[in-house]
Motif scaffolding. Structure first.
Motif, PDB file in Angstrom:
ATOM      1  N   VAL A   1       4.497  -2.969  -9.115  1.00 38.86           N
ATOM      2  CA  VAL A   1       3.234  -2.581  -8.467  1.00 38.86           C
ATOM      3  C   VAL A   1       3.265  -1.100  -8.105  1.00 38.86           C
ATOM      4  N   TRP A   2       4.380  -0.640  -7.544  1.00 44.34           N
ATOM      5  CA  TRP A   2       4.509   0.783  -7.192  1.00 44.34           C
ATOM      6  C   TRP A   2       4.334   1.661  -8.428  1.00 44.34           C
ATOM      7  N   ILE A   3       4.988   1.270  -9.535  1.00 47.59           N
ATOM      8  CA  ILE A   3       4.897   2.048 -10.774  1.00 47.59           C
ATOM      9  C   ILE A   3       3.446   2.110 -11.247  1.00 47.59           C
ATOM     10  N   ALA A   4       2.772   0.966 -11.225  1.00 44.47           N
ATOM     11  CA  ALA A   4       1.378   0.921 -11.690  1.00 44.47           C
ATOM     12  C   ALA A   4       0.478   1.811 -10.841  1.00 44.47           C
ATOM     13  N   VAL A   5       0.663   1.785  -9.534  1.00 39.38           N
ATOM     14  CA  VAL A   5      -0.156   2.620  -8.642  1.00 39.38           C
ATOM     15  C   VAL A   5       0.113   4.095  -8.896  1.00 39.38           C
ATOM     16  N   ALA A   6       1.402   4.460  -9.022  1.00 45.10           N
ATOM     17  CA  ALA A   6       1.756   5.870  -9.243  1.00 45.10           C
ATOM     18  C   ALA A   6       1.301   6.358 -10.614  1.00 45.10           C
ATOM     19  N   ALA A   7       1.135   5.441 -11.573  1.00 50.17           N
ATOM     20  CA  ALA A   7       0.736   5.827 -12.929  1.00 50.17           C
ATOM     21  C   ALA A   7      -0.776   5.859 -13.116  1.00 50.17           C
TER      22      ALA A   7
ATOM     23  N   ALA B   1       3.267  -6.605 -12.635  1.00 47.46           N
ATOM     24  CA  ALA B   1       4.527  -7.057 -12.046  1.00 47.46           C
ATOM     25  C   ALA B   1       5.676  -6.951 -13.032  1.00 47.46           C
ATOM     26  N   VAL B   2       5.413  -7.208 -14.313  1.00 49.78           N
ATOM     27  CA  VAL B   2       6.469  -7.179 -15.331  1.00 49.78           C
ATOM     28  C   VAL B   2       6.992  -5.764 -15.555  1.00 49.78           C
ATOM     29  N   LEU B   3       6.186  -4.741 -15.237  1.00 52.95           N
ATOM     30  CA  LEU B   3       6.650  -3.354 -15.390  1.00 52.95           C
ATOM     31  C   LEU B   3       7.964  -3.120 -14.649  1.00 52.95           C
ATOM     32  N   GLY B   4       8.098  -3.711 -13.457  1.00 56.49           N
ATOM     33  CA  GLY B   4       9.334  -3.562 -12.695  1.00 56.49           C
ATOM     34  C   GLY B   4      10.522  -4.168 -13.410  1.00 56.49           C
ATOM     35  N   ALA B   5      10.303  -5.299 -14.100  1.00 59.67           N
ATOM     36  CA  ALA B   5      11.386  -5.927 -14.858  1.00 59.67           C
ATOM     37  C   ALA B   5      11.809  -5.039 -16.026  1.00 59.67           C
ATOM     38  N   VAL B   6      10.843  -4.374 -16.659  1.00 57.36           N
ATOM     39  CA  VAL B   6      11.175  -3.442 -17.747  1.00 57.36           C
ATOM     40  C   VAL B   6      11.974  -2.259 -17.204  1.00 57.36           C
ATOM     41  N   ALA B   7      11.593  -1.773 -16.020  1.00 54.50           N
ATOM     42  CA  ALA B   7      12.353  -0.683 -15.394  1.00 54.50           C
ATOM     43  C   ALA B   7      13.782  -1.123 -15.110  1.00 54.50           C
ATOM     44  N   ALA B   8      13.955  -2.349 -14.599  1.00 53.41           N
ATOM     45  CA  ALA B   8      15.303  -2.860 -14.335  1.00 53.41           C
ATOM     46  C   ALA B   8      16.091  -2.995 -15.632  1.00 53.41           C
ATOM     47  N   ALA B   9      15.424  -3.443 -16.704  1.00 51.03           N
ATOM     48  CA  ALA B   9      16.089  -3.561 -18.002  1.00 51.03           C
ATOM     49  C   ALA B   9      16.543  -2.191 -18.507  1.00 51.03           C
TER      50      ALA B   9
ATOM     51  N   GLY C   1      10.555   4.461 -10.217  1.00 50.01           N
ATOM     52  CA  GLY C   1      10.802   3.027 -10.121  1.00 50.01           C
ATOM     53  C   GLY C   1      12.202   2.652 -10.575  1.00 50.01           C
ATOM     54  N   ALA C   2      12.647   3.250 -11.677  1.00 48.18           N
ATOM     55  CA  ALA C   2      13.991   2.964 -12.175  1.00 48.18           C
ATOM     56  C   ALA C   2      15.055   3.441 -11.186  1.00 48.18           C
ATOM     57  N   ARG C   3      14.819   4.592 -10.595  1.00 49.07           N
ATOM     58  CA  ARG C   3      15.785   5.100  -9.606  1.00 49.07           C
ATOM     59  C   ARG C   3      15.830   4.192  -8.375  1.00 49.07           C
ATOM     60  N   HIS C   4      14.674   3.704  -7.955  1.00 47.72           N
ATOM     61  CA  HIS C   4      14.626   2.784  -6.813  1.00 47.72           C
ATOM     62  C   HIS C   4      15.405   1.502  -7.123  1.00 47.72           C
ATOM     63  N   LEU C   5      15.201   0.948  -8.318  1.00 47.82           N
ATOM     64  CA  LEU C   5      15.904  -0.283  -8.679  1.00 47.82           C
ATOM     65  C   LEU C   5      17.398  -0.038  -8.859  1.00 47.82           C
ATOM     66  N   GLY C   6      17.762   1.151  -9.331  1.00 47.67           N
ATOM     67  CA  GLY C   6      19.182   1.499  -9.420  1.00 47.67           C
ATOM     68  C   GLY C   6      19.840   1.497  -8.049  1.00 47.67           C
TER      69      GLY C   6
ATOM     70  N   TYR D   1       2.673   8.522 -15.728  1.00 45.81           N
ATOM     71  CA  TYR D   1       3.459   7.313 -15.970  1.00 45.81           C
ATOM     72  C   TYR D   1       4.958   7.573 -16.193  1.00 45.81           C
ATOM     73  N   PRO D   2       5.397   8.688 -16.830  1.00 50.48           N
ATOM     74  CA  PRO D   2       6.845   8.885 -16.944  1.00 50.48           C
ATOM     75  C   PRO D   2       7.508   9.082 -15.569  1.00 50.48           C
ATOM     76  N   ALA D   3       6.859   9.854 -14.701  1.00 50.37           N
ATOM     77  CA  ALA D   3       7.393  10.086 -13.362  1.00 50.37           C
ATOM     78  C   ALA D   3       7.395   8.802 -12.551  1.00 50.37           C
ATOM     79  N   ALA D   4       6.340   8.003 -12.683  1.00 53.74           N
ATOM     80  CA  ALA D   4       6.266   6.737 -11.963  1.00 53.74           C
ATOM     81  C   ALA D   4       7.382   5.808 -12.402  1.00 53.74           C
ATOM     82  N   PHE D   5       7.615   5.746 -13.701  1.00 55.07           N
ATOM     83  CA  PHE D   5       8.677   4.884 -14.219  1.00 55.07           C
ATOM     84  C   PHE D   5      10.055   5.393 -13.790  1.00 55.07           C
ATOM     85  N   ALA D   6      10.230   6.722 -13.799  1.00 54.47           N
ATOM     86  CA  ALA D   6      11.511   7.302 -13.370  1.00 54.47           C
ATOM     87  C   ALA D   6      11.793   6.976 -11.911  1.00 54.47           C
TER      88      ALA D   6
END
Length: 199
Positions: A32-38, A180-188, A51-56, A44-49
Motif C-alpha cells: 500500500v505504501w509503495i502504491a501511494v508513493a508511486a 497488496a501484492v506489490l509488497g510481496a514482489v518487493a520482499a521477493a 519499500g524494499a529497504r523497509h522490508l529489508g 515508482y522506482p523510488a517508491a519500490f526502493a
C-alpha cells in the motif's frame, strides 16, 4: 556479522509461524505504501526502493516504520524520477512496436517479441536495482549492476517475473489485491538480491 544476523532472525518467544505471518502482513502494508508513493507515476522506482529497504529492515528485525520509509523515498526520488521517466519511455517504444506488429509490418512478430522480452528484462533489472538501493547510491551504477545480475542469475530473475505475473493477474481480478501484492514482489526482490550476495 553472520552470527548477528542469525541472532536477529530468531526472536525469543516468537514462533516461526508468527514471524512469517507478521512478515506477510508487513508485505501487504508495504504494498500500500509503495502504491501511494508511486501515484505521481514517475516515482515508482523510488517508491519500490523505499519499500524494499523497509522490508529489508523488517527481515533483519531492525526498527523502522512509515517515517523511515518516507525518508528513504525522499532520498531515492531525487534521481529516481529520471529512472521512472525512462521506464515510461521504454514502455511507449514497446507499445509502438506492438502496434506495428498488429498493422502487419514485415518481420513484425520478431520485432514485437524482442521488444516485449527486452521490456520484461528492463523491469526485472529495475526491480533488482531498487532492491539494492541505499541512500547516496547512484541509480546509473545500480541499474548497470542489476542488468548484469538479471542475465547472470536467471533463477532470481524468473522468480521476479513470476511475481510480476501475479501482480498483473491480481490487477485483472481486483486492483486493490494487486496493490497488496506489490509488497510481496518487493520482499521477493530483497530475497533475490540477498541470495545473490550470499553466493
Amino acid at each position: 556479522m553472520t552470527e548477528a544476523r542469525a541472532k536477529a532472525r530468531t526472536r525469543p518467544g516468537e514462533s516461526r509461524f508468527a514471524q512469517g505471518f507478521a512478515l506477510f502482513a508487513e508485505c501487504l502494508l508495504t504494498g500500500v505504501w509503495i502504491a501511494v508513493a508511486a501515484l505521481p507515476l514517475v516515482t515508482y522506482p523510488a517508491a519500490f526502493a523505499a519499500g524494499a529497504r523497509h522490508l529489508g529492515r523488517r527481515m533483519a528485525h531492525e526498527r523502522g516504520g512509515w517515517r523511515e520509509f518516507v525518508a528513504d523515498f525522499r532520498a531515492a526520488v531525487r534521481r529516481g524520477w529520471l529512472v521512472g521517466v525512462a521506464g515510461w519511455a521504454a514502455l511507449a517504444v514497446v507499445w509502438v512496436d506492438v502496434r506495428a506488429v498488429r498493422d502487419g509490418l514485415p518481420g513484425g512478430p520478431l520485432v514485437g517479441a524482442v521488444g516485449v522480452l527486452a521490456l520484461i528484462g528492463a523491469v526485472v533489472a529495475g526491480l533488482r536495482a531498487a532492491a539494492d538501493w541505499r541512500p547516496g547510491a547512484s541509480w546509473r551504477s545500480l541499474l548497470a549492476g542489476a542488468g548484469r545480475r538479471t542475465v547472470l542469475d536467471p533463477a532470481g530473475s524468473f522468480l521476479l517475473v513470476g511475481g510480476l505475473a501475479v501482480v498483473v493477474c491480481s490487477a485483472w481480478f481486483s486492483a486493490p489485491l494487486a496493490v497488496a501484492v506489490l509488497g510481496a514482489v518487493a520482499a521477493a526482490a530483497v530475497a533475490v538480491e540477498e541470495r545473490h550476495r550470499g553466493r
